[in-house]
Write an enzyme that holds these catalytic residues in place. Structure first.
Site: not given
Ligand code: ADE
Ligand code: ZN
Length: 345
Positions: A24, A26, A204, A207, A285-286
């Site tokens: 996971h 992005h 997703h 969350e 994630d990011d």
């Molecule tokens: N796009 C990038 N990160 C995300 C996240 N944590 N939740 C939903 N969309 C995303």
């Molecule tokens: Zn994500």
């Protein structure tokens, strides 16, 4: 369960050295402020912030949407095939340093095609980087194309159409962006089509959205993995189902804290997910926005949660292989490497 003093001493080294699969991430969320500025300069793109420091200061998020606004603005510097390649190579260098042996990368084609960047530019840059990651670092990779859930299902269908000529370059589809008010059902038909095409399906869910979104991602979209899914803890029957059906959750601890799903890391429920027998994994994630790559996610999580010890570290790494979309023989190889590492005195 309390963790012994010897285990506590061994833990930091094991967390770093364990071979891991990251499921996971992005890839647009790996764009560091320095690279955003370098690409803006290279491409003549004007940014709202005038320095790297000012941009970093803007990373004070209150929820998912406040992050997404900044994340989409950051992605606006990506214009050429080389940009997508350079972004992904920067991630692979970090991943290799964290002993990531396999990475399944999300990318958001609509974030780029809606700005006039052709799908081909995006996929060519990412594919070239994936090939290079294999040669330079021995990391195996796969791409998963996400549909933006704040856009319409028609727009997702149009993206799928554009992506079909490149069918061999990605293994599946996902669903991301603002969860609240955009339930999985909105994408029922496009996911059904992707299923017919033999693509892997993930989404997703849970969350920020309620546990019911996890249920409909499973029942309506028929996904194989849930991204995040942490809000399942509000629904014991759903937790039992996730465990019984071996549906993996790709959990992202630093993201959950930065986006205020949890007030701080000590409140994270990953321990409860493991205790319930759910195939939870740790992911970044990011990472450029949330304060760390994969090893930093492990470190911060284990530091804050004293009930997590060596057996949970071993379980999380094993889960990452089990939850990946690779053939069983590769999973067994990673598992043997992991077992050998943990057996060493
Ligand atoms: N796009 C990038 N990160 C995300 C996240 N944590 N939740 C939903 N969309 C995303
Ligand atoms: Zn994500």
């Amino acid at each position: 369960m309390n963790v012994s003093a010897t285990d506590r001493e061994r833990l930091p080294g094991l967390l770093k050295a364990m071979p891991k699969a990251e499921l996971h991430i992005h890839i647009e969320g790996s764009l560091e402020p320095e690279l955003i500025f370098a690409l803006a300069r290279r491409n003549g793109v004007k940014l709202a912030c005038d320095s790297v420091e000012a941009l970093r200061r803007a990373y004070a998020f209150t929820d998912l949407q406040s992050f997404l606004d900044i994340y989409y603005a950051g992605a606006s510097v990506l214009l050429t095939e080389q940009d997508f390649h350079d972004m992904a190579m920067a991630y692979f260098a970090r991943a290799a340093a964290d002993n990531v042996v396999h990475a399944e990368l999300f990318f958001d084609p609509q974030t780029h095609t809606d700005r006039g960047v052709p799908f081909k530019t995006v996929i060519d840059g990412l594919t070239r980087a994936c090939d290079a990651a294999h040669h330079e670092y021995g990391i195996s990779t796969a791409l998963i194309m996400c549909f933006l859930r704040h856009l319409s299902e028609e727009a997702a269908f149009a993206t799928l159409e554009e992506a079909l000529p490149y069918r061999g370059r990605y293994i599946g589809v996902g669903l991301d962006s603002g969860e609240r008010g955009n339930p999985p059902e909105k994408f029922a038909r496009v996911f059904a089509r992707c299923r017919e095409l033999g693509l892997h399906l993930v989404a997703h869910a849970g969350e920020e959205g309620p546990p019911d979104y996890i249920r409909s991602a499973l029942d309506v979209l028929k996904v194989e993995r849930i991204d995040h899914g942490v809000r399942c803890v509000e629904d014991p029957a759903l937790m039992q189902r996730l465990a019984a059906e071996r549906i993996p959750l790709t959990v992202c601890p630093l993201s959950n804290v930065k986006l205020r799903v949890y007030e701080d890391m000590s409140r994270h429920r990953i321990g409860a997910l493991l205790d319930a027998g759910i195939c939870a994994t740790v992911n970044s994630d990011d990472p450029a926005y949330f304060g760390g790559y994969l090893n930093e996610n492990f470190r911060a999580t284990f530091d804050a949660l004293p009930q997590l010890g060596i057996s949970q570290a071993h379980k999380l790494a094993s889960n990452s292989y089990a939850a990946s979309f690779v053939e069983p023989s590769r999973k067994r190889e990673w598992q043997s490497e992991l077992d050998a590492l943990f057996e060493r005195p």
